[in-house]
Enzyme design. Structure first.
Site, PDB file in Angstrom:
ATOM      1  N   SER A 251       9.502 -19.080 -21.461  1.00  0.00           N
ATOM      2  CA  SER A 251       8.935 -20.407 -21.678  1.00  0.00           C
ATOM      3  C   SER A 251       8.356 -20.548 -23.083  1.00  0.00           C
ATOM      4  CB  SER A 251       7.851 -20.611 -20.631  1.00  0.00           C
ATOM      5  OG  SER A 251       6.782 -21.342 -21.156  1.00  0.00           O
ATOM      6  N   LYS A 252       8.477 -21.733 -23.623  1.00  0.00           N
ATOM      7  CA  LYS A 252       7.930 -21.976 -24.951  1.00  0.00           C
ATOM      8  C   LYS A 252       6.575 -22.672 -24.854  1.00  0.00           C
ATOM      9  CE  LYS A 252      11.256 -21.505 -28.512  1.00  0.00           C
ATOM     10  NZ  LYS A 252      11.462 -20.098 -28.278  1.00  0.00           N
TER      11      LYS A 252
END
Ligand code: GLU
Length: 475
Positions: A251-252
């Site tokens: 995930s960013k």
């Protein structure tokens, strides 16, 4: 002589993936007695975030990751910030231009966008179509004289198979056909990552490039640059991707991956380092708990995996709980203090704080949990109406009065004495279990659960115990 570098772009916070790269470089350098270098890759001026470099260095310092050369500390290969090395990149780019390995491209962003759209529409591989390679020297002169902006592009060989050895992946083969004529110098005069990193890795005498797998696809460009310059490439190490438990790319979302955020939330540096070290590496005996020092001794590149590493937050939590319980008590007490401040809770005196932490760490995961846990001792919540009703009952009052009259009025009571007292109380009153304990817990902690009575008595002290019981009896 091993020389490795961590080469982040200062685009904000330190990402978990960035920490993994920094850590593996650091561990490899320490394991081999080599040199660990920090190089700031700030040539993409559009992505610069103020103070990002300082934050990054600060975060790494908090985790005890130290550099041997880099900005601020210096070294024999500086400067270590790319924007301070522009003359070098210009000089090297000029060499490529003179030798015919690079060419000027005057295409405007609009022309390039249109080219891309046409190629996409035809389902072709999107790359620069080299129209500027056909400009005659006179045409180029004329454009230069007019001051038309241009970039410098690398002329990639059209059909070439690049082969190299990656320490983790073994022999790798890549075709040049999938490589664009990479921009080396942008129209603002700054180099791109590709030129700057190859030039710097060469001039900084880097012997191993250890970086994320996302750079693997750039290898044809980098190898070609080494060839054009006539330089020997370093050894290559591309670290596996870090994945979410569902095997999608990590995930960013910033609070999921910013290292600083984990520290803020109450994760211990020991747990973060240990956990991140195991994102793609394992020891010979698959042991799980390692101090930074032990990692330096054990770490080898041969035991880094090829396949993606799963970022499992449950494991990090488990590990943090382990360190919370197993680091020296004094250390945890010290580390807990900032979290009290964050909650605007006065830090209790050292004896009380130590007792609270000793009890709380057996039951908590994060440093910040210790503070939440301590609230029942330091600032118990308001009693609920339901609890108040329960405490006003005759039987509850009997328990509390019994205690009030049988507890010593001062001094200490040890676990053994307290347990005897409790047994006596249960016998005298003829109550058992819940009916006996619940009024006591509610009076002392304002909640019907908590640690064992001896811990509660020891943390509160007899005076406070009397006081809290008395308060309830006066209701
Ligand atoms: N500046 C690049 C990054 O931010 C470094 C890549 C490399 O290590 O070559 O990831």
């Amino acid at each position: 002589m091993v020389r490795v570098r961590f080469a982040p772009s200062p685009t904000g916070y330190l990402h978990i993936g960035g920490l993994r790269t920094a850590l593996y470089n650091y561990l490899f350098a320490r394991h081999t007695g080599g040199t660990f270098i920090l190089r700031i890759e700030d040539t993409d001026r559009t992505r610069i975030v103020p103070d990002a470099m300082e934050n990054l260095i600060h975060t790494l310092q908090k985790l005890d990751i130290t550099f041997d050369e880099g900005p601020i500390i210096g070294g024999n290969y500086g400067p270590y910030i790319q924007s301070e090395r522009l003359d070098l990149y210009k000089k090297e780019a000029q060499k490529l231009l003179d030798a015919g390995f690079a060419y000027r491209c005057f295409c405007t962003p609009e022309t390039l966008a249109q080219m891309r759209a046409e190629q996409q529409a035809k389902g072709e591989f999107v790359k620069y179509d080299r129209r500027c390679l056909n400009l005659t020297p006179a045409e180029i002169e004329a454009k230069l004289a007019k001051g038309e902006p241009y970039v410098l592009r690398l002329k990639m060989p059209e059909t070439r198979t690049f082969r190299f050895n990656d320490i983790i992946r073994g022999e790798v083969e890549m075709d040049s056909a999938q490589s664009d004529d990479q921009v080396l110098i942008k129209s603002d005069g700054y180099p791109t990552y590709h030129l700057a990193s190859v030039v710097d890795d060469h001039y900084m005498d880097i012997s191993y490039v250890i970086r994320g797998e996302e750079w693997l696809s750039s290898m044809p460009k980098h190898l070609w640059l080494y060839e054009c310059f006539g330089w020997t490439p370093p050894q290559w190490v591309h670290l596996p991707l870090i994945l979410n438990p569902d095997r999608t790319k990590l995930s960013k979302r910033m609070n999921d991956v910013a290292v600083e955020d984990y520290l803020e939330r109450g994760y211990l540096k020991e747990a973060i380092i240990n956990f991140v070290a195991l994102l793609g590496w394992h020891s010979a005996d698959n042991r799980e708990i390692f101090s930074l020092e032990e990692l330096c001794q054990e770490f080898t590149l041969e035991r880094v995996n090829k396949s993606g590493a799963i970022f499992d937050l449950n494991k990090l939590n488990w590990m943090n709980g382990w360190y919370l319980r197993n680091l020296p008590l004094d250390t945890i007490v010290e580390r807990s203090k900032p979290y009290f401040e964050k909650e605007h809770l006065a830090i209790p005196d050292s004896d009380k704080l130590t007792k609270i932490v000793a009890t709380a760490r057996e039951r908590c995961t994060l440093l910040s949990d210790l503070v939440q846990y301590s609230k029942m001792f330091l600032c118990p919540q308001q009693l609920s109406t339901e609890s108040l009703d329960f405490l006003k009952k005759e039987d509850s009052r009997k328990v509390l009065s019994w205690f009030q009259s049988h507890l010593p009025s001062g001094g200490d009571i040890d676990a053994e004495q307290l347990n005897q007292l409790v047994q006596q109380g249960i016998k005298d009153l003829g109550f058992k279990g819940k009916a006996f304990y619940k009024p006591l817990y509610l009076a002392l902690l304002h909640q019907d659960h908590g640690p064992e009575l001896p811990a509660i008595f020891s943390i509160l002290g007899l005076k406070e115990v009397h006081h809290r019981i008395q308060e309830v009896l006066e209701l």
